[in-house]
Design a protein around this motif. Structure first.
Motif, mmCIF file in Angstrom:
data_model
loop_
_atom_site.group_PDB
_atom_site.id
_atom_site.type_symbol
_atom_site.label_atom_id
_atom_site.label_comp_id
_atom_site.label_asym_id
_atom_site.label_seq_id
_atom_site.Cartn_x
_atom_site.Cartn_y
_atom_site.Cartn_z
ATOM 1 N N SER A 202 0.794 -1.228 0.000
ATOM 2 C CA SER A 202 0.000 0.000 0.000
ATOM 3 C C SER A 202 0.827 1.280 0.000
ATOM 4 O O SER A 202 0.272 2.369 -0.138
ATOM 5 N N SER A 203 2.135 1.179 0.175
ATOM 6 C CA SER A 203 2.976 2.375 0.252
ATOM 7 C C SER A 203 3.250 2.933 -1.146
ATOM 8 O O SER A 203 3.081 2.238 -2.155
ATOM 9 N N PRO A 204 3.710 4.193 -1.236
ATOM 10 C CA PRO A 204 4.105 4.726 -2.553
ATOM 11 C C PRO A 204 5.164 3.876 -3.239
ATOM 12 O O PRO A 204 5.122 3.672 -4.460
ATOM 13 N N ALA A 205 6.129 3.343 -2.470
ATOM 14 C CA ALA A 205 7.165 2.491 -3.069
ATOM 15 C C ALA A 205 6.557 1.216 -3.637
ATOM 16 O O ALA A 205 6.952 0.741 -4.711
ATOM 17 N N ALA A 206 5.584 0.651 -2.932
ATOM 18 C CA ALA A 206 4.934 -0.570 -3.409
ATOM 19 C C ALA A 206 4.132 -0.300 -4.673
ATOM 20 O O ALA A 206 4.166 -1.086 -5.633
ATOM 21 N N ILE A 207 3.396 0.799 -4.686
ATOM 22 C CA ILE A 207 2.558 1.112 -5.851
ATOM 23 C C ILE A 207 3.420 1.379 -7.083
ATOM 24 O O ILE A 207 3.085 0.957 -8.196
ATOM 25 N N ALA A 208 4.566 2.041 -6.896
ATOM 26 C CA ALA A 208 5.466 2.281 -8.027
ATOM 27 C C ALA A 208 6.022 0.968 -8.560
ATOM 28 O O ALA A 208 6.098 0.755 -9.779
ATOM 29 N N ALA A 209 6.424 0.060 -7.663
ATOM 30 C CA ALA A 209 6.938 -1.244 -8.101
ATOM 31 C C ALA A 209 5.847 -2.065 -8.776
ATOM 32 O O ALA A 209 6.099 -2.752 -9.770
ATOM 33 N N ALA A 210 4.634 -2.000 -8.238
ATOM 34 C CA ALA A 210 3.528 -2.731 -8.853
ATOM 35 C C ALA A 210 3.275 -2.244 -10.273
ATOM 36 O O ALA A 210 2.960 -3.040 -11.170
ATOM 37 N N GLY A 211 3.412 -0.941 -10.493
ATOM 38 C CA GLY A 211 3.205 -0.413 -11.838
ATOM 39 C C GLY A 211 4.162 -1.000 -12.854
ATOM 40 O O GLY A 211 3.827 -1.132 -14.032
ATOM 41 N N ARG A 212 5.363 -1.392 -12.406
ATOM 42 C CA ARG A 212 6.358 -1.976 -13.314
ATOM 43 C C ARG A 212 6.126 -3.467 -13.542
ATOM 44 O O ARG A 212 6.393 -3.975 -14.629
ATOM 45 N N HIS A 213 5.677 -4.171 -12.507
ATOM 46 C CA HIS A 213 5.766 -5.624 -12.552
ATOM 47 C C HIS A 213 4.431 -6.371 -12.464
ATOM 48 O O HIS A 213 4.386 -7.556 -12.805
ATOM 49 N N ALA A 214 3.393 -5.761 -11.969
ATOM 50 C CA ALA A 214 2.184 -6.511 -11.627
ATOM 51 C C ALA A 214 1.283 -6.730 -12.827
ATOM 52 O O ALA A 214 1.035 -5.809 -13.609
ATOM 53 N N ASP A 215 0.782 -7.952 -12.956
ATOM 54 C CA ASP A 215 -0.382 -8.193 -13.811
ATOM 55 C C ASP A 215 -1.647 -7.785 -13.075
ATOM 56 O O ASP A 215 -2.627 -7.354 -13.678
ATOM 57 N N ASN A 216 -1.618 -7.950 -11.740
ATOM 58 C CA ASN A 216 -2.754 -7.611 -10.898
ATOM 59 C C ASN A 216 -2.245 -6.908 -9.648
ATOM 60 O O ASN A 216 -1.378 -7.445 -8.944
ATOM 61 N N TYR A 217 -2.773 -5.732 -9.368
ATOM 62 C CA TYR A 217 -2.476 -5.088 -8.101
ATOM 63 C C TYR A 217 -3.463 -5.635 -7.071
ATOM 64 O O TYR A 217 -4.681 -5.516 -7.232
ATOM 65 N N LEU A 218 -2.922 -6.239 -6.008
ATOM 66 C CA LEU A 218 -3.736 -6.932 -5.013
ATOM 67 C C LEU A 218 -3.783 -6.126 -3.727
ATOM 68 O O LEU A 218 -2.744 -5.796 -3.149
ATOM 69 N N SER A 219 -4.991 -5.830 -3.254
ATOM 70 C CA SER A 219 -5.185 -5.087 -2.023
ATOM 71 C C SER A 219 -6.066 -5.884 -1.068
ATOM 72 O O SER A 219 -6.929 -6.654 -1.493
ATOM 73 N N TRP A 220 -5.845 -5.676 0.222
ATOM 74 C CA TRP A 220 -6.860 -6.089 1.188
ATOM 75 C C TRP A 220 -8.119 -5.276 0.949
ATOM 76 O O TRP A 220 -8.091 -4.184 0.367
ATOM 77 N N LEU A 221 -9.241 -5.802 1.421
ATOM 78 C CA LEU A 221 -10.474 -5.025 1.420
ATOM 79 C C LEU A 221 -10.315 -3.812 2.330
ATOM 80 O O LEU A 221 -9.739 -3.900 3.414
ATOM 81 N N GLU A 222 -10.832 -2.678 1.872
ATOM 82 C CA GLU A 222 -10.883 -1.444 2.641
ATOM 83 C C GLU A 222 -12.224 -0.781 2.347
ATOM 84 O O GLU A 222 -12.960 -1.237 1.456
ATOM 85 N N PRO A 223 -12.586 0.286 3.065
ATOM 86 C CA PRO A 223 -13.761 1.051 2.650
ATOM 87 C C PRO A 223 -13.655 1.426 1.174
ATOM 88 O O PRO A 223 -12.571 1.718 0.663
ATOM 89 N N PHE A 224 -14.781 1.431 0.502
ATOM 90 C CA PHE A 224 -14.759 1.507 -0.956
ATOM 91 C C PHE A 224 -14.136 2.793 -1.484
ATOM 92 O O PHE A 224 -13.431 2.776 -2.494
ATOM 93 N N ASP A 225 -14.392 3.926 -0.837
ATOM 94 C CA ASP A 225 -13.785 5.176 -1.307
ATOM 95 C C ASP A 225 -12.268 5.129 -1.188
ATOM 96 O O ASP A 225 -11.543 5.660 -2.045
ATOM 97 N N ALA A 226 -11.762 4.492 -0.129
ATOM 98 C CA ALA A 226 -10.310 4.361 0.034
ATOM 99 C C ALA A 226 -9.719 3.477 -1.049
ATOM 100 O O ALA A 226 -8.641 3.764 -1.590
ATOM 101 N N LEU A 227 -10.420 2.401 -1.384
ATOM 102 C CA LEU A 227 -9.945 1.538 -2.474
ATOM 103 C C LEU A 227 -9.942 2.285 -3.800
ATOM 104 O O LEU A 227 -9.011 2.141 -4.600
ATOM 105 N N ARG A 228 -10.977 3.069 -4.036
ATOM 106 C CA ARG A 228 -11.031 3.834 -5.290
ATOM 107 C C ARG A 228 -9.816 4.753 -5.407
ATOM 108 O O ARG A 228 -9.173 4.821 -6.467
ATOM 109 N N ALA A 229 -9.473 5.442 -4.330
ATOM 110 C CA ALA A 229 -8.320 6.342 -4.357
ATOM 111 C C ALA A 229 -7.021 5.566 -4.545
ATOM 112 O O ALA A 229 -6.117 6.000 -5.282
#
Length: 387
Positions: A202-229
């Motif tokens: 969930s960190s900025p470093a994780a999101i940047a790495a996911a943008g390079r390598h992920a086929d799927n960005y995987l998150s835990w469930l959170e309130p829906f507005d937080a997930l959207r952001a």
């Protein structure tokens, strides 16, 4: 849109129900007792039906129910998911295995070799859940002292090397964490389809790495507005991301039955445990800190943890695992999953304890209602469940 529905494999065993989540009855990670099933007791001695037998039973049931595959989590208190995946592959035909692992604990060339060998033996049924670790004592248990953002830099290099050797090489790499010369997979291991990558963090470093390598960005469930952001932040780093959400589900024919399970399980939750949960800082895990931030600052009972309709933030107080899950009737849970699909989610990793019985509740009660309503057929053009 095709939606992949995965079902988690309970690698650390299972309680008999959420009402007894404080007491494990399936698995040998706790001492066997009178209500133990795996192993059961005969004449005071284990009957020989072990955790692996139970995991096989769960995987075969999930496969028969049409789930796409299963997440095999990895913690200090579980068997190794690579070994378990190899055992389950012999007992199943189509069920895929999403193996959770931390790249820092494997050499990337060896990881490529292990993956290709299992991929070949299982007819291409391996996927990755790349986890980079939450720091603090759990990370030190593995002997890993690398700082948070550096762990994501290491993960990124690891995947660069793994992909580089996958098709056979020769591949050279000289990075901060890894150096290889002339590396590559040999013979029939080379050139297999690359495993699907589910990337967590969930960190900025994780999101940047996911943008390079992920086929799927995987998150835990959170309130829906937080997930959207959060998904919008991932989109800023990736041209065409796919999203997946890991969701615990407690669904019953009526909402009263589902919340009744929560109420009975909550009787075992100690108030001091709730206060400790709400005050913890999560170490350097952004995901844990986010989850704590969404929970109520004060409480009078378990319904205070329903942070929006059917989104319950108190599960981590009742059993190990993520804080958030969906609780409600089959129709309500299906509607909330539909809402996540509207946010862009294309894969779900669902779970519930005990995993064997709850797989039937979800597959037979909830999934047929996705993109439909009671008594109606789901529109054919909207969602296809992928088995």
């Amino acid at each position: 849109m095709s939606i992949d529905i995965w079902w988690r494999i309970g690698m650390a065993g299972d309680p008999g129900s959420l009402r007894t989540a404080h007491r494990q009855s399936r698995g040998d990670w706790a001492p066997a007792g009178p209500d133990s099933i795996t192993p059961g007791l005969r004449g005071g001695e284990p009957d020989g039906y072990g955790l692996l037998d139970y995991l096989v039973e769960t995987a075969k049931a999930a496969e028969g129910l049409g789930f796409h595959g299963g997440l095999l989590p990895s913690f200090a208190g579980t068997d190794d998911p690579w070994a378990v995946a190899a055992a389950l592959a012999r007992e199943t035909k189509t069920y895929k295995f999403m193996i959770a692992f931390q790249p820092g604990f494997l050499n990337p060339v060896q990881a490529a070799r292990m993956t290709a060998s299992l991929h070949r033996a299982s007819a291409g049924r391996v996927a990755y859940n790349i986890i980079t670790g939450g720091g603090g004592p759990p990370q030190l248990w593995w002997g890993d002292k690398v700082a948070h953002d550096d762990r994501y830099a290491r993960t990124s290099e690891f995947l660069d090397v793994l992909r580089g050797v996958w098709d056979g090489g020769p591949f050279d790499f000289d990075g901060r964490f890894y150096r290889v010369e002339g590396a590559g997979l040999p013979g029939p291991l080379a050139g297999l389809p690359f495993p699907e990558v589910f990337f967590s963090g969930s960190s900025p470093a994780a999101i940047a790495a996911a943008g390079r390598h992920a086929d799927n960005y995987l998150s835990w469930l959170e309130p829906f507005d937080a997930l959207r952001a959060k998904f919008d932040a991932v989109r800023a780093h990736s041209a065409a991301p796919r999203f997946a959400v890991r969701v615990d589900v407690l669904a019953r024919p009526t909402a009263e039955e589902a919340w009744g399970e929560i109420e009975r399980g909550w009787r075992h939750v100690r108030p001091e445990a709730v206060r400790a949960q709400l005050s913890r800082d999560g170490g350097d895990s952004f995901g844990v800190r986010r989850a704590v931030g969404f929970q109520p600052e004060s409480f009078t009972g378990y319904r205070d943890f329903e942070v929006e309709p059917n989104v319950f933030a108190g599960l981590a107080l009742m059993r190990p695992g993520p804080a958030f899950g969906l609780v409600g009737s089959y129709e309500q849970v299906a509607e909330r999953l539909d809402g996540l699909i509207d946010l862009g989610v294309e894969s779900f990793i669902l779970a519930g304890g005990p995993h064997l019985e709850e797989a039937y509740h979800v597959a037979e009660g909830v999934l047929p209602l996705l993109r439909g309503r009671p008594g109606e057929r789901a529109p054919a053009e909207s969602v296809t469940l992928s088995a």
